[in-house]
Motif scaffolding. Sequence first.
Motif, short mmCIF file in Angstrom:
data_model
loop_
_atom_site.label_atom_id
_atom_site.label_comp_id
_atom_site.label_asym_id
_atom_site.label_seq_id
_atom_site.Cartn_x
_atom_site.Cartn_y
_atom_site.Cartn_z
N PRO A 161 -4.53 -6.41 -14.85
CA PRO A 161 -5.67 -7.24 -15.28
C PRO A 161 -5.31 -7.89 -16.63
O PRO A 161 -4.81 -7.21 -17.53
CB PRO A 161 -6.81 -6.23 -15.46
N SER A 162 -5.57 -9.18 -16.76
CA SER A 162 -5.25 -9.86 -18.02
C SER A 162 -6.12 -9.31 -19.14
O SER A 162 -7.33 -9.19 -18.99
CB SER A 162 -5.47 -11.37 -17.86
N GLY A 163 -5.45 -8.93 -20.24
CA GLY A 163 -6.17 -8.31 -21.36
C GLY A 163 -5.88 -6.83 -21.46
O GLY A 163 -6.25 -6.18 -22.43
N LEU A 164 -5.20 -6.29 -20.41
CA LEU A 164 -4.85 -4.86 -20.42
C LEU A 164 -3.53 -4.68 -21.18
O LEU A 164 -2.62 -5.50 -21.04
CB LEU A 164 -4.68 -4.38 -18.98
N ASP A 165 -3.43 -3.62 -21.94
CA ASP A 165 -2.14 -3.28 -22.54
C ASP A 165 -1.30 -2.63 -21.45
O ASP A 165 -1.65 -1.56 -20.96
CB ASP A 165 -2.34 -2.32 -23.71
N PRO A 166 -0.20 -3.28 -21.04
CA PRO A 166 0.55 -2.75 -19.89
C PRO A 166 1.17 -1.38 -20.16
O PRO A 166 1.51 -0.66 -19.22
CB PRO A 166 1.65 -3.80 -19.67
N ASP A 167 1.27 -0.99 -21.42
CA ASP A 167 2.04 0.21 -21.75
C ASP A 167 1.23 1.48 -21.94
O ASP A 167 1.77 2.57 -21.87
CB ASP A 167 2.87 -0.04 -23.01
N ASN A 168 -0.06 1.36 -22.24
CA ASN A 168 -0.79 2.60 -22.52
C ASN A 168 -2.19 2.68 -21.91
O ASN A 168 -2.89 3.67 -22.11
CB ASN A 168 -0.87 2.86 -24.03
N GLY A 169 -2.60 1.64 -21.21
CA GLY A 169 -3.93 1.71 -20.58
C GLY A 169 -5.06 1.31 -21.50
O GLY A 169 -6.22 1.37 -21.11
N GLY A 170 -4.72 0.91 -22.71
CA GLY A 170 -5.76 0.40 -23.61
C GLY A 170 -6.20 -0.99 -23.13
O GLY A 170 -5.42 -1.70 -22.47
N VAL A 171 -7.44 -1.36 -23.43
CA VAL A 171 -7.88 -2.70 -23.05
C VAL A 171 -8.25 -3.48 -24.29
O VAL A 171 -8.86 -2.94 -25.22
CB VAL A 171 -9.08 -2.68 -22.06
N HIS A 172 -7.83 -4.75 -24.29
CA HIS A 172 -8.23 -5.63 -25.38
C HIS A 172 -9.57 -6.26 -25.02
O HIS A 172 -10.03 -6.15 -23.90
CB HIS A 172 -7.18 -6.72 -25.58
#
Length: 516
Positions: A161-172
């Motif tokens: 999903p655009s806006g997701l941090d691909p590396d840790n599951g955090g979301v912007h």
Amino acid sequence: MYVVNSREMRAIDHYTIEQIGIPALVLMENAGRAVAEEAAKLAGGDSRRFAILVGKGNNGGDGIVAARHLMEFGNEVKLIYATDPATFEHEAAIQRDIARKLNIPYENYSEGSPPIPWRDYDVIVDALLGTGSRGAPRAAYAKLIDEANGSGLPICSLDIPSGLDPDNGGVHAPCIRASCTVALAFSKRGLEQQPGADYAGRVIVRAIGIPKAAAEQQGVHTFRIEEPLLSDTLGLRNYEQRSSDTNKGSFGHVLVAAGSLAMSGAGLLCAKAALRAGCGLVTWALPESWLPSIVGQLPEIMLRGMSDQGLGDWSRITPQALIELSEKKAALVFGPGVGRFTDDTAWLRELWEGTSCPLVLDADALNMLSGSSSDSGSGGFKAWPKRSSPVILTPHPGEMARLCGKSVKDIQMDRIATARTFAEEHGVTLVLKGAHTVIASPAGDVFINPTGNAGMATGGTGDVLAGITASLLAQGKTAIQAAALGAYLHGAAGDRVADSRAYKASLIASDIIEQL
Ligand SMILES: NC(=O)C1=CN([C@@H]2O[C@H](COP(=O)(O)OP(=O)(O)OC[C@H]3O[C@@H](n4cnc5c(N)ncnc54)[C@H](O)[C@@H]3O)[C@@H](O)[C@H]2O)[C@@H](O)CC1
Ligand SMILES: Nc1ncnc2c1ncn2[C@@H]1O[C@H](COP(=O)(O)OP(=O)(O)O)[C@@H](O)[C@H]1O
Ligand SMILES: [K+]
């Protein structure tokens, strides 16, 4: 199944294209085609209207390919470019030109654009940002994501999903809330951890021509647990099969040292779970003054009262007594419901050094280990002598925070890295509990558990996990096998409970034991 971060994915792409020689355009074609197929399934019918949100990188390039295939399948499509397509480069520019020659409808969207008339569409394909995404979505990307989320339409995200941090599951902020995400080649760490997993919706991993060997070649050692992985990577083929010519002595004797007067249930749950998980025998060591209240509650389990000077807790029980009892036991689980007492860190260290039994340490035992860090100021129990038999630690995020001297927020920010580093540095197998439990081996392998549900956030489920894990250890599984399989079975049993009840949150820890 492999789970990669963005750096690993870039290296794998590069290796596939440069070393193996599969052209980038071939991968992009496969990716776009796979996404078109999944988006069409999500739309559920012919002649649907798709809005394809296109960013300027390869994620956008994949999206344009998806649009082309969706059009070929007989749908209406429109490309919505979040950046002036004239600035596109490399493969994305090639796809843009192909789309123009095919007269695929498009519009250039900018921060000043009026809102998209979403009622003209049935499904959104989110191809704005992929694994090359850095930081919060900017400018037109952010506005488009907000609009898409507000449209009420189902969204199929491309790769992440655009806006997701691909590396840790955090979301912007903002981040696409997808109905489904088509992960290309491999799953991404951001899709396998919270809150990212919730934003991703259903994750579908599709092959795009990148060989699995490329991940192996690049040294990827993060995996999602599933049945093929249990057998192929973890060596647990036919883990349920037993030879007929066996007896209770064949499946190990677990010693459960758990419970105090105020928390006797923790010991009950742990001991019962150990037995249900298949070991041959269970002895439950408990403070002797309340042992009579337990008699008859667990007929299959042997009880051993530990001399407690009438206090009902562990403060007067000697580590030596437990060490002696652990002789010839195949696994010892210590911690659930034992509480804290004076000098308990030194107490635990005596046990650590004195028993040769494989150990599962949970709950208060973990807090005793944390005490070691603050007492010595010398790296805590990292400085304790190495044991020849395995140790499995099963902290929840609060216990992990104490073990690491960090905040829970810091731990949850990157659970995979935290667990891996801790396991490597301390030479233990670590089970970092919570949604998508992370299991790390001292060798640096990480396994992410997909089973389990929010109904399991209830008192006692951790005691059950500790019992299951010790039971598997006692049955001859290695520490990483016991930890990974234990978390998987525990969550799967929890899912069966949730499926069988009218109100999923009604799950209690004993239900999990009954569903094993
Ligand atoms: N070699 C290939 O052709 C393959 C491409 N793949 C696709 O390529 C994607 C990765 O592609 P890229 O590395 O080009 O990266 P992305 O397509 O994720 O996006 C990077 C672009 O977005 C911009 N950007 C980054 N962060 C931003 C932000 N916060 N706000 C606004 N703009 C931002 C950057 O300036 C850059 O131009 C994967 O997710 C996947 O979809 C994969 O399918 C694998 C094969
Ligand atoms: N939201 C969730 N999704 C999946 N599993 C969960 C969730 N919440 C809790 N669990 C699982 O339930 C167990 C809770 O353990 P713990 O926090 O130690 O509880 P307790 O101390 O009450 O026994 C862990 O195995 C954890 O992974
Ligand atoms: K995307």
